[in-house]
Motif scaffolding. Structure first.
Motif, short mmCIF file in Angstrom:
data_model
loop_
_atom_site.label_atom_id
_atom_site.label_comp_id
_atom_site.label_asym_id
_atom_site.label_seq_id
_atom_site.Cartn_x
_atom_site.Cartn_y
_atom_site.Cartn_z
N VAL A 1 0.83 -1.21 0.00
CA VAL A 1 0.00 0.00 0.00
C VAL A 1 0.87 1.26 0.00
CG1 VAL A 1 -1.74 1.29 1.28
CG2 VAL A 1 -1.92 -1.19 1.10
N ALA A 2 1.94 1.26 0.79
CA ALA A 2 2.84 2.42 0.81
C ALA A 2 3.50 2.61 -0.55
CB ALA A 2 3.90 2.23 1.88
N LEU A 3 3.90 1.52 -1.19
CA LEU A 3 4.51 1.61 -2.51
C LEU A 3 3.52 2.16 -3.54
CD1 LEU A 3 6.97 1.03 -4.28
CD2 LEU A 3 6.11 -1.30 -4.58
N LEU A 4 2.28 1.69 -3.48
CA LEU A 4 1.25 2.19 -4.40
C LEU A 4 0.99 3.68 -4.18
CD1 LEU A 4 -0.86 1.65 -6.57
CD2 LEU A 4 -2.45 0.98 -4.76
N ALA A 5 0.97 4.12 -2.92
CA ALA A 5 0.75 5.54 -2.63
C ALA A 5 1.89 6.40 -3.17
CB ALA A 5 0.60 5.74 -1.13
N LEU A 6 3.14 5.95 -3.02
CA LEU A 6 4.27 6.72 -3.54
C LEU A 6 4.25 6.76 -5.07
CD1 LEU A 6 7.19 5.63 -1.19
CD2 LEU A 6 5.79 7.69 -1.06
N GLN A 7 3.92 5.66 -5.70
CA GLN A 7 3.83 5.65 -7.16
C GLN A 7 2.72 6.57 -7.66
OE1 GLN A 7 3.34 1.48 -8.00
NE2 GLN A 7 5.54 1.05 -7.91
#
Length: 350
Positions: free
Chosen positions: A147-153
């Motif tokens: 989820v954190a990776l998706l938010a940064l992307q």
């Protein structure tokens, strides 16, 4: 041509020959003749001149009429031209008014577009800030790397839509954090959670060791063949007699005995252990996750029938999940958050 009164009379043969005229009378006759000829020429000239004057007058009259008609047409054309000029001037005035109005509207639209562009940029920056904040919360509180990776992307994609050099430092920081998160080993939290849920649901049907083997259910028993009533009654009586005595072999230690009302609490406590392990999975708590799974495995081996296939499948599932390494050392987003604060500070100074 001679006048009639001056014609020479015919000679009269009976009269005597006339005397020759005197020179004075000859000159008078010649003068009279010349005067008559001159008078005839003057009359003819006068008539011809009068005829030419009449023709000239008619021609002048015709030309004056044509000139008058031409003047009238010219005056009509001039009047029409003046009307057209006045119409064009009025249209030009209206056009200039519309042009001024259009210029005013264009300035207003340009100002509105700039306001909308600034509002759109502010909205995108707000979305980027929210995405970075969400990524930090997911990493710190839940340890949810996907989820954190998706938010940064998502934040990086929003900045790419703006395409401005002022956001390059923030995009560089985002790229570094995205690379760090991609380098972490993947943990299938959703898959592990589903497998734990399957074990929780199966806990209601696992056989307890203190009650021996589970009794054969009526729906699973083979249907009896057609037989007389007395044979059926005898068979049912024999089944009742066999149920009075049960011989069971225990190769290991004796199972823990449970009171009749403790089966419910045992199964519920087993479910609580598994649910605690699930919460520890989401929070990336490696120690609690493994301890809860080991305790659940211990209870399965102590209180349930270890030879049962369902119990063995549950033990194998818990053993596999206990060997999963959860990420406890997760990177923070301090560099990205610092770049975001710097960008916000620069905009506020403007």
């Amino acid at each position: 041509m001679m006048p009639d009164n001056e014609q020479t009379p015919a000679p009269n043969m009976n009269l005597p020959a006339a005397l020759p005229a005197s020179p004075r009378s000859y000159r008078q006759n010649l003068t009279l003749l010349i005067a008559v000829v001159a008078l005839g020429l003057a009359g003819w000239q006068w008539l011809e001149t009068r005829q030419k004057l009449a023709d000239t007058q008619q021609e002048v009259t015709r030309r004056l009429a044509e000139a008058e008609a031409g003047n009238q047409e010219e005056r009509g054309a001039q009047k029409q031209l003046r009307e057209q000029i006045e119409d064009l001037q009025s249209r030009q005035g209206a056009f200039e008014g519309k042009l001024n109005e259009f210029q005013g509207q264009s300035v207003a639209l340009q100002s509105l577009y700039q306001d909308i562009a600034r509002s759109r940029e502010e909205a995108l920056l707000l979305e980027v800030e929210q995405a970075i904040t969400l990524a930090g919360q997911q990493l710190q509180l839940a340890g949810n790397v996907p989820v954190a990776l998706l938010a940064l992307q998502t934040a990086d994609a929003r900045l790419a839509r703006l395409d401005r050099s002022a956001y390059l430092p923030l995009r560089k920081a985002l790229a570094k954090d995205i690379e760090r998160l991609n380098a972490l080993p993947f943990v299938d939290q959703a898959g592990i959670s589903l497998r734990l849920e399957q074990v929780v649901l199966a806990a209601e049907r696992l056989p307890l060791a203190s009650y021996g083997r589970p009794s054969e259910k009526a729906e699973n028993a083979p249907a009896p063949a057609a037989e007389p009533w007395w044979q059926g009654a005898g068979r049912q009586l024999w089944q009742e007699i066999k149920g009075l005595v049960r011989i069971q072999r225990f190769d290991g230690t004796d199972p823990a005995l449970l009171a009749p009302g403790q089966e419910f609490f045992l199964r519920e406590n087993l479910k609580l252990r598994l649910l605690n392990a699930r919460l520890a999975l989401f929070s990336r708590d490696q120690t609690t996750f493994r301890n809860e799974l080991k305790q659940a495995q211990s209870w399965l081996g102590r209180h349930f029938v270890v030879d049962d296939k369902a119990v063995q499948a549950a033990q194998a599932t818990l053993g596999q999940m206990a060997g999963v390494a959860l990420n406890s050392d997760l990177p923070n987003l301090s560099e990205t958050q610092g770049a975001l604060r710097t960008l916000r500070g620069g905009k506020e100074k403007r």
